[in-house]
Design a protein around this motif. Structure first.
Motif, PDB file in Angstrom:
ATOM      1  N   THR A  57       1.456   0.593   6.191  1.00  0.00           N
ATOM      2  CA  THR A  57       1.380   0.016   7.533  1.00  0.00           C
ATOM      3  C   THR A  57       1.218  -1.496   7.481  1.00  0.00           C
ATOM      4  O   THR A  57       1.901  -2.239   8.200  1.00  0.00           O
ATOM      5  N   ALA A  58       0.326  -1.970   6.610  1.00  0.00           N
ATOM      6  CA  ALA A  58       0.102  -3.412   6.482  1.00  0.00           C
ATOM      7  C   ALA A  58       1.347  -4.117   5.953  1.00  0.00           C
ATOM      8  O   ALA A  58       1.680  -5.214   6.403  1.00  0.00           O
ATOM      9  N   GLN A  60       4.537  -3.248   6.288  1.00  0.00           N
ATOM     10  CA  GLN A  60       5.537  -3.357   7.346  1.00  0.00           C
ATOM     11  C   GLN A  60       5.158  -4.441   8.351  1.00  0.00           C
ATOM     12  O   GLN A  60       6.010  -5.233   8.784  1.00  0.00           O
ATOM     13  N   LYS A  61       3.893  -4.497   8.713  1.00  0.00           N
ATOM     14  CA  LYS A  61       3.434  -5.474   9.697  1.00  0.00           C
ATOM     15  C   LYS A  61       3.553  -6.900   9.168  1.00  0.00           C
ATOM     16  O   LYS A  61       4.099  -7.790   9.839  1.00  0.00           O
ATOM     17  N   GLN A  65       5.905 -10.153  10.281  1.00  0.00           N
ATOM     18  CA  GLN A  65       5.301 -11.416  10.711  1.00  0.00           C
ATOM     19  C   GLN A  65       5.841 -12.593   9.908  1.00  0.00           C
ATOM     20  O   GLN A  65       6.146 -13.658  10.469  1.00  0.00           O
TER      21      GLN A  65
END
Length: 244
Positions: A57-58, A60-61, A65
């Motif tokens: 999840t991190a 992909q985020k 960004q």
């Protein structure tokens, strides 16, 4: 794309090979973004973004960004981990962790980078694989991940070539990183045997890898895509005589 405003993204830039890559690119005037789980031991040019690539999840985020904050025209998927183990001792957790960093993170980073590259009609992607992809004892999961990266390189090269994007891979052989040197002291019989098995009779340096990557990222390499260059002192050739 105004190349003066374009950045290079290097994953795993805090380690020895990553540092050499960032220093090489920065010396050529390129702004570099380093994504790693730990900051470099001493300052490096450019930006540092902390990220644990085993965290889906991190990852992909953060990749999304970074691509929004910077115009990434060069991507080096360099991050990698290895957990040496025999076939019998290789755990599923080892496999998951190694695939997540060496393979899955490269896919996520590339997927995040290609929209901007396609819009610019230009881009360079280099994946750092390994000579271990050809087979190495105690490297079941690592060899699988690095071999998979070669397959991805060839596939991405075919898909992205019409958009002006090249994709190549560099496969290091034995490289004198702090980790290698600590496991292989210069005066040990094991280290001497390793060097004796390398045709050029020396261990490589992080700069050897940085030179190869820098070439693939350059405009001069625009007609080269889908290739894997083993920077290994000839180790992948082998020195055993072939009978006729």
């Amino acid at each position: 794309m105004n190349t003066r405003n374009v950045s290079a993204l290097v994953t795993g830039g805090s380690g020895a090979i990553g540092r050499a890559l960032i220093e090489k690119l920065s010396a050529n005037g390129t702004h570099v973004v380093n994504i790693d789980r730990a900051p470099p031991s001493t300052p490096l040019p450019g930006e540092f973004v902390k990220l644990d690539l085993t965290d889906l999840t991190a990852t992909q985020k953060v990749m999304g960004q970074v691509m929004g904050d910077f115009s990434v025209g060069w991507l080096v998927n360099n991050a990698g981990i290895a957990t040496p183990a025999t076939l019998e001792d290789t755990t599923l957790q080892d496999l998951d962790d190694i695939l997540s960093v060496n393979l899955r993170a490269a896919l996520i980073a590339t997927q995040a980078a290609i929209p901007g590259m396609k819009a610019a009609r230009k881009g360079r992607i280099v994946n750092i694989t390994s000579r271990a992809a050809l087979g190495k004892e105690l490297r079941t999961a690592y060899a699988a991940a690095k071999a998979g990266l070669i397959g991805m390189t060839r596939t991405w090269a075919l898909e992205l070539a019409p958009h002006g994007i090249t994709v190549n891979a560099v496969g290091p052989g034995p490289i004198a990183t702090p980790l290698f040197n600590s496991a292989n002291p210069p005066d040990s019989p094991r280290t001497k045997a390793i060097i004796e098995g390398i045709p050029v009779k020396r261990v490589g340096t992080p700069d050897d890898i940085a030179h190869a990557v820098s070439f693939f990222l350059s405009d001069d390499a625009g007609y080269i895509t889908g290739q894997t260059l083993f920077v290994c002192g000839g180790l992948t050739i082998g020195t055993a005589p072939i009978g006729e």
